[in-house]
Design a protein around this motif. Structure first.
Motif, PDB file in Angstrom:
ATOM      1  N   ASP A 321       0.862  -1.174   0.000  1.00 22.19           N
ATOM      2  CA  ASP A 321       0.000   0.000   0.000  1.00 22.19           C
ATOM      3  C   ASP A 321       0.900   1.226   0.000  1.00 22.19           C
ATOM      4  O   ASP A 321       1.697   1.425   0.926  1.00 22.19           O
ATOM      5  N   THR A 323       0.493   4.210   0.632  1.00 18.32           N
ATOM      6  CA  THR A 323       0.327   5.219   1.682  1.00 18.32           C
ATOM      7  C   THR A 323       1.080   4.838   2.950  1.00 18.32           C
ATOM      8  O   THR A 323       1.028   5.558   3.947  1.00 18.32           O
ATOM      9  N   ASN A 346       4.152   6.714  -1.424  1.00 18.22           N
ATOM     10  CA  ASN A 346       3.482   7.452  -2.488  1.00 18.22           C
ATOM     11  C   ASN A 346       4.166   8.802  -2.714  1.00 18.22           C
ATOM     12  O   ASN A 346       4.482   9.181  -3.838  1.00 18.22           O
ATOM     13  N   GLU A 374      -1.440   0.375  -9.022  1.00 13.71           N
ATOM     14  CA  GLU A 374      -2.759   1.027  -9.012  1.00 13.71           C
ATOM     15  C   GLU A 374      -2.605   2.502  -8.680  1.00 13.71           C
ATOM     16  O   GLU A 374      -1.859   2.873  -7.769  1.00 13.71           O
ATOM     17  N   LYS A 381      -1.846   4.195  -5.289  1.00 21.93           N
ATOM     18  CA  LYS A 381      -2.526   3.342  -4.305  1.00 21.93           C
ATOM     19  C   LYS A 381      -1.677   2.120  -3.932  1.00 21.93           C
ATOM     20  O   LYS A 381      -1.480   1.827  -2.757  1.00 21.93           O
ATOM     21  N   THR A 382      -1.198   1.400  -4.962  1.00 22.98           N
ATOM     22  CA  THR A 382      -0.472   0.156  -4.712  1.00 22.98           C
ATOM     23  C   THR A 382       0.751   0.083  -5.608  1.00 22.98           C
ATOM     24  O   THR A 382       0.709   0.483  -6.776  1.00 22.98           O
TER      25      THR A 382
END
Length: 398
Positions: A321, A323, A346, A374, A381-382
C-alpha cells in the motif's frame, strides 16, 4: 590506574567502596599521579642499572657492562614491565585498589619532588603553547549508542532496543508517526443524527474527533465512554454530544518526539492535532504513538508480524500500500528508503518522478525496483517492490 572504567569506578565510589574512593581522588589530578608513578619507576630503574653495572664490572671486568645491560634489560622487561602491566591491564581493579594505598602514602612522602617535577613540566608545556585542560569524559550520544550496542549480555536485547529508541526520539518528528489527515476517523457533527449515531457505535477508537463540514473546523474529541453513557440515559443528541467534547490540543509540525513527550506530560494530554504554519490540520498524534516508538506496538506480540500493508507474492516481490509510512516500511523490511523527505512511499515516488505516474510504470528508486500497480484519486494506491537483484523490464518509464 589509567585502565580503570571511570563509570564503574564512580558507581563503586557512590556505594562507599574505599578503594574506589582513593582511586578517584588520585585520578582527579592525573598529572600528580603520573608524576609520582614515573618518579618511583625511574628511581628504581636507574638504581637497578647502577647496581647491575657495578656488580657486572666487579665480576666480569669491562665486558660486565654489556652483560649487566643485557641481563637487566631482560629482567626489567619481563618482570617489571610486560608481565605486571599486562596483569594490571586485564585486572585493573584488583591491582589499582590495593596499590592506591601505597600511592597515597608515597604522594605524601614525595610531595615536594612531585610538585617540583610538575612545575617544571607545566612550564615547558606553557612555553610550547600547550594548555592543561581537564578532559571531559562525558559520553556523546553516538558513544553512548556504541556502549549500548557492545553491552552484550549485560543488557537484554529488548532493553537495548528500547534505549536506542529513546535516543532516537529527538531525530523523529510528529509528522513521522502521526495519523495523516486523510486517514483520520472523524465525525461531521452536521451529518444526519442517525449517521452520527452509527459512526459512534462503529468507531474503532475510544476517542473520536468531531468537526463541522471540514476537518479544519474541528470541534473537539469525544470519549466513547461519555457518548455511550448519554445513550444509556436516553440523552444522546447533537447538543449533548457537543457538550461532552474535550478541548482540542494542537501540536506544531516539526516537533521532535522527545519534546512532544515532555509536552504531553506537562499539559496532562494524551492526544493532539498536528497543525502546519497556517493552522491547517495535518494529522493526529497520541501519547501511545510516541510510546510505541520506544517499546514497540502495543497491539502486537513481541514477535514481529507482517503488516497488512505489505503482502509477499510467490515470485518474491511485495505488493505494498503506497500510503505506508516509509519509516515503518524500512523498520519492518530492513530496507533503506530515505526518511528525510516525504513521509509515505506514495510521496517519495511522486517526488522522484515529479509527476503522478500511470499504472505499469517501472523505475528503480534508491536501488529498489518498483512497479506502479494502481493509481487513483491523484495518488498512487499500490506498488510492487521487486527483490533488489530483479531486472526491470524494458517497457515503462525507467
Amino acid at each position: 590506574m589509567m585502565s580503570l572504567n571511570r563509570y564503574r569506578l564512580r558507581h563503586l565510589a557512590n556505594n562507599g567502596h574505599k578503594g574506589a574512593l582513593r582511586a578517584i581522588k588520585l585520578l582527579d589530578r592525573p598529572d600528580r599521579l603520573i608524576g609520582l608513578i614515573l618518579i618511583g619507576n625511574n628511581l628504581v630503574n636507574i638504581l637497578a642499572s647502577a647496581i647491575a653495572t657495578i656488580v657486572g664490572i666487579r665480576l666480569f671486568g669491562d665486558i660486565g657492562v654489556a652483560i649487566a645491560t643485557g641481563a637487566l634489560t631482560l629482567v626489567v622487561l619481563v618482570f617489571a614491565e610486560v608481565t605486571p602491566k599486562t596483569v594490571a591491564a586485564l585486572h585493573p581493579e584488583r591491582i589499582a585498589f590495593p596499590s592506591s594505598v601505597l600511592l597515597k602514602m608515597l604522594l605524601v612522602v614525595l610531595w615536594p619532588l612531585v610538585k617540583v617535577v610538575n612545575l617544571i613540566t607545566s612550564t615547558i608545556l606553557h612555553i610550547m603553547g600547550i594548555r592543561s585542560v581537564k578532559e571531559d569524559d562525558a559520553l556523546s550520544q553516538e558513544e553512548l549508542r556504541t556502549v549500548v550496542h557492545e553491552a552484550g549480555a549485560l543488557i537484554p536485547r529488548r532493553h537495548q532496543e528500547m534505549l536506542l529508541s529513546i535516543m532516537d526520539l529527538e531525530k523523529v518528528t510528529v509528522e513521522d508517526i502521526m495519523i495523516p489527515r486523510s486517514e483520520l476517523y472523524a465525525i461531521n457533527i452536521n451529518d444526519d443524527f442517525k449517521s452520527i449515531n452509527r459512526q459512534v457505535i462503529q468507531s474503532p477508537h475510544t476517542r473520536v474527533l468531531l468537526y463541522r463540514d471540514t476537518i479544519d473546523d474541528a470541534v473537539g474529541f469525544v470519549h466513547l465512554r461519555d457518548a455511550l453513557r448519554l445513550q444509556s440515559k436516553g440523552q444522546f443528541s447533537k447538543s449533548s454530544l457537543l457538550r461532552a467534547v474535550k478541548e482540542l490540543y494542537f501540536v506544531p509540525e516539526g516537533t521532535p518526539l522527545n519534546v512532544q513527550l515532555a509536552n504531553f506530560q506537562r499539559n496532562k494530554e494524551r492526544i493532539g492535532l498536528v497543525v502546519d504554519e497556517y493552522g491547517d490540520i495535518q494529522g493526529l498524534v497520541t501519547l501511545e504513538d510516541i510510546l510505541e516508538e520506544i517499546v514497540g506496538d502495543f497491539t502486537t506480540s513481541m514477535v514481529t508480524t507482517p503488516s497488512e500493508d505489505i503482502n509477499k507474492q510467490p515470485d518474491g516481490s511485495y505488493l505494498i500500500d503506497a500510503t505506508i509510512n516509509i519509516r515503518d516500511l524500512n523498520k519492518e523490511m530492513g530496507w533503506h528508503f530515505p526518511i528525510d523527505g516525504p513521509k509515505t512511499l506514495n510521496g517519495l515516488i511522486i517526488e522522484y518522478l515529479e509527476d503522478i505516474p500511470e499504472p505499469n510504470t517501472s523505475m528503480r528508486i534508491f536501488g529498489y525496483p518498483i512497479e506502479i500497480v494502481e493509481v487513483g484519486e491523484n495518488m498512487i494506491k499500490t506498488v510492487r517492490v521487486m527483490p533488489q537483484h530483479y531486472k526491470l523490464p524494458k517497457v515503462g518509464k525507467n
